[in-house]
Design a protein around this motif. Structure first.
Motif, PDB file in Angstrom:
ATOM      1  N   VAL A  54      -2.397  -1.488   2.181  1.00 34.33           N
ATOM      2  CA  VAL A  54      -2.668  -2.788   2.602  1.00 34.33           C
ATOM      3  C   VAL A  54      -3.471  -3.709   1.658  1.00 34.33           C
ATOM      4  CG1 VAL A  54      -3.799  -3.967   4.533  1.00 34.33           C
ATOM      5  CG2 VAL A  54      -2.223  -2.008   5.079  1.00 34.33           C
ATOM      6  N   ASN A  55      -4.433  -2.827   1.256  1.00 32.01           N
ATOM      7  CA  ASN A  55      -5.437  -3.230   0.253  1.00 32.01           C
ATOM      8  C   ASN A  55      -4.784  -3.818  -1.050  1.00 32.01           C
ATOM      9  OD1 ASN A  55      -7.538  -2.974   2.072  1.00 32.01           O
ATOM     10  ND2 ASN A  55      -8.096  -0.868   1.057  1.00 32.01           N
ATOM     11  N   LEU A  56      -3.690  -3.420  -1.264  1.00 31.99           N
ATOM     12  CA  LEU A  56      -2.886  -3.732  -2.379  1.00 31.99           C
ATOM     13  C   LEU A  56      -1.877  -5.100  -2.393  1.00 31.99           C
ATOM     14  CD1 LEU A  56      -2.175  -0.359  -4.130  1.00 31.99           C
ATOM     15  CD2 LEU A  56      -3.692  -1.854  -5.144  1.00 31.99           C
ATOM     16  N   GLY A  57      -1.980  -5.332  -0.863  1.00 35.72           N
ATOM     17  CA  GLY A  57      -1.150  -6.512  -0.654  1.00 35.72           C
ATOM     18  C   GLY A  57       0.187  -6.146  -0.004  1.00 35.72           C
ATOM     19  N   GLU A  89      -4.233   2.379   4.317  1.00 34.44           N
ATOM     20  CA  GLU A  89      -5.161   1.462   3.908  1.00 34.44           C
ATOM     21  C   GLU A  89      -4.786   1.093   2.657  1.00 34.44           C
ATOM     22  OE1 GLU A  89     -10.104   1.007   4.110  1.00 34.44           O
ATOM     23  OE2 GLU A  89      -9.200   2.681   4.876  1.00 34.44           O
ATOM     24  N   ARG A  90      -4.525   2.022   1.454  1.00 32.34           N
ATOM     25  CA  ARG A  90      -4.837   1.500   0.260  1.00 32.34           C
ATOM     26  C   ARG A  90      -3.578   0.593  -0.119  1.00 32.34           C
ATOM     27  NH1 ARG A  90      -5.452   4.135  -4.621  1.00 32.34           N
ATOM     28  NH2 ARG A  90      -7.687   4.841  -3.577  1.00 32.34           N
ATOM     29  N   TYR A  95      -2.161   8.402  -3.030  1.00 31.65           N
ATOM     30  CA  TYR A  95      -2.493   6.994  -2.852  1.00 31.65           C
ATOM     31  C   TYR A  95      -1.929   6.286  -4.219  1.00 31.65           C
ATOM     32  CZ  TYR A  95      -6.145   8.560   0.075  1.00 31.65           C
ATOM     33  OH  TYR A  95      -6.836   9.357   1.160  1.00 31.65           O
TER      34      TYR A  95
END
Length: 352
Positions: free
Chosen positions: A134-137, A131-132, A109
């Motif tokens: 994408v969540n970080l941009g 997903e991580r 991650y």
């Protein structure tokens, strides 16, 4: 297709998968060269797959000063279609080659995206890692392609070599001796399981602490520290249960290896194992850090041959349906071929 790999790992499950994938790609006709840290125990495995370049990437070192020139010469001679970085640090080495498809591959991650800026796309091994990102941009392409294992059923190591009775119930754990592997919890679980033998296949910085804990709990005589093993298959084959005690495990290659060897699996509910395992069908899951639960799950397997057979059959079925060498290798090739085409259009021509 030509791939130039940058891999600066040490020794562990991630490195075994790297060697496995490179071997599978070679069998599919992919030309490869490798840039790795010197003196890797698995270098001999990739020597036969393509030219291996060794070097350090320590900033401000003498090797660091000459590194950009070395990479330029390798690229000029080999002319790769793809540069593939297997660690955040080495992905930065690809930044000066925008005309080549630059792929980052990560099995953990990320905490921030800066180290991945030079990658045109990412390949990760679980949906949670994607997903991580994408969540970080992350806005560039990202593909989820899981691991496989090349471990196959084989002759078990002779138990007498590990001072283990033939009728003993043996739990096998494979991996680096680091805190996140949770081997201290596994040793506490062992203390709740009279008569059970634990084979710890690996080595690392926590070994002295683990030996000390085992002595304090009075179980040191029931643990076999085998040291690091390039091929863990005979040790798995010689056991009765595979244990994954990690507090953090992005995937869990040992689960795939255990399934391949026909062993039931007990694991903590770390993110990777939760994705791999269907509880009660191909493995047992327990709470992270709970040695009482872990011991109860192992004891349940010790007492029930029927449960062991059920989980073993389920594991083999899951492996064949989702994680074969052919399926995963084809997925990698599809991602890379698609990436080369897309990158070629973006660059207005060939990628080299």
């Amino acid at each position: 297709m030509k791939i130039l790999h940058f891999h600066y790992g040490t020794d562990g499950g991630a490195e075994r998968f790297f060697v496995n994938l490179a071997t599978a790609l070679h069998a599919r006709g992919v030309e490869q060269e490798f840039f790795v840290r010197p003196d890797r125990s698995w270098k001999s495995d990739i020597d036969k797959l393509g030219k291996v370049h060794e070097g350090y990437i320590r900033p401000l070192s003498l090797s660091w000063l000459f590194l950009p020139g070395r990479i330029r010469r390798i690229v000029k001679t080999f002319q790769p279609d793809v540069m593939m970085g297997w660690r955040p640090r080495v992905i930065r080495l690809m930044k000066n080659y925008p005309h080549i498809l630059r792929v980052g591959r990560l099995g953990d991650y990320p905490t921030k995206l800066g180290a991945f800026a030079s990658a045109d796309r990412m390949i990760v091994n679980t949906p949670g890692v994607a997903e991580r990102f994408v969540n970080l941009g992350w806005t560039k392409p990202i593909d989820v392609v899981s691991n496989f294992t090349r471990v196959k059923p084989c002759a078990p190591i002779a138990r007498e070599k590990l001072s283990t009775r033939h009728d003993a119930f043996v739990v096998v754990a494979v991996g680096r001796f680091v805190k996140i592997k949770g081997y201290d919890m596994l040793i506490r679980a062992l203390a709740r399981l009279p008569g059970v033998i634990l084979w710890l296949v690996g080595d690392g910085e926590e070994r002295a602490a683990l030996e000390k804990l085992a002595g304090e709990l009075g179980v040191i005589d029931r643990i076999r520290f085998t040291g690091w093993q390039a091929d863990p298959a005979p040790f798995l084959a010689g056991g009765d249960v595979v244990a994954i005690s990690s507090s953090h495990e992005t995937l869990g290659n040992v689960i795939l290896e255990g399934w391949s060897m026909g062993l039931p699996v007990v694991s903590t509910r770390a993110k990777g194992p939760r994705w791999l395992i269907t509880e009660g069908e191909d493995g047992l899951l327990v709470d992270i850090g709970d040695d009482a639960q872990f011991a109860a799950a192992i004891d349940q397997l010790r007492e029930s041959a029927r449960l062991r057979d059920h989980l073993t059959s389920g594991g083999r079925r899951t492996l064949e349906q989702r994680f074969t060498v052919d399926a995963v290798t084809t997925a990698y090739l599809d991602v890379l071929e698609r990436g080369i085409k897309e990158h070629s259009k973006k660059c207005g021509g060939g990628t080299r």
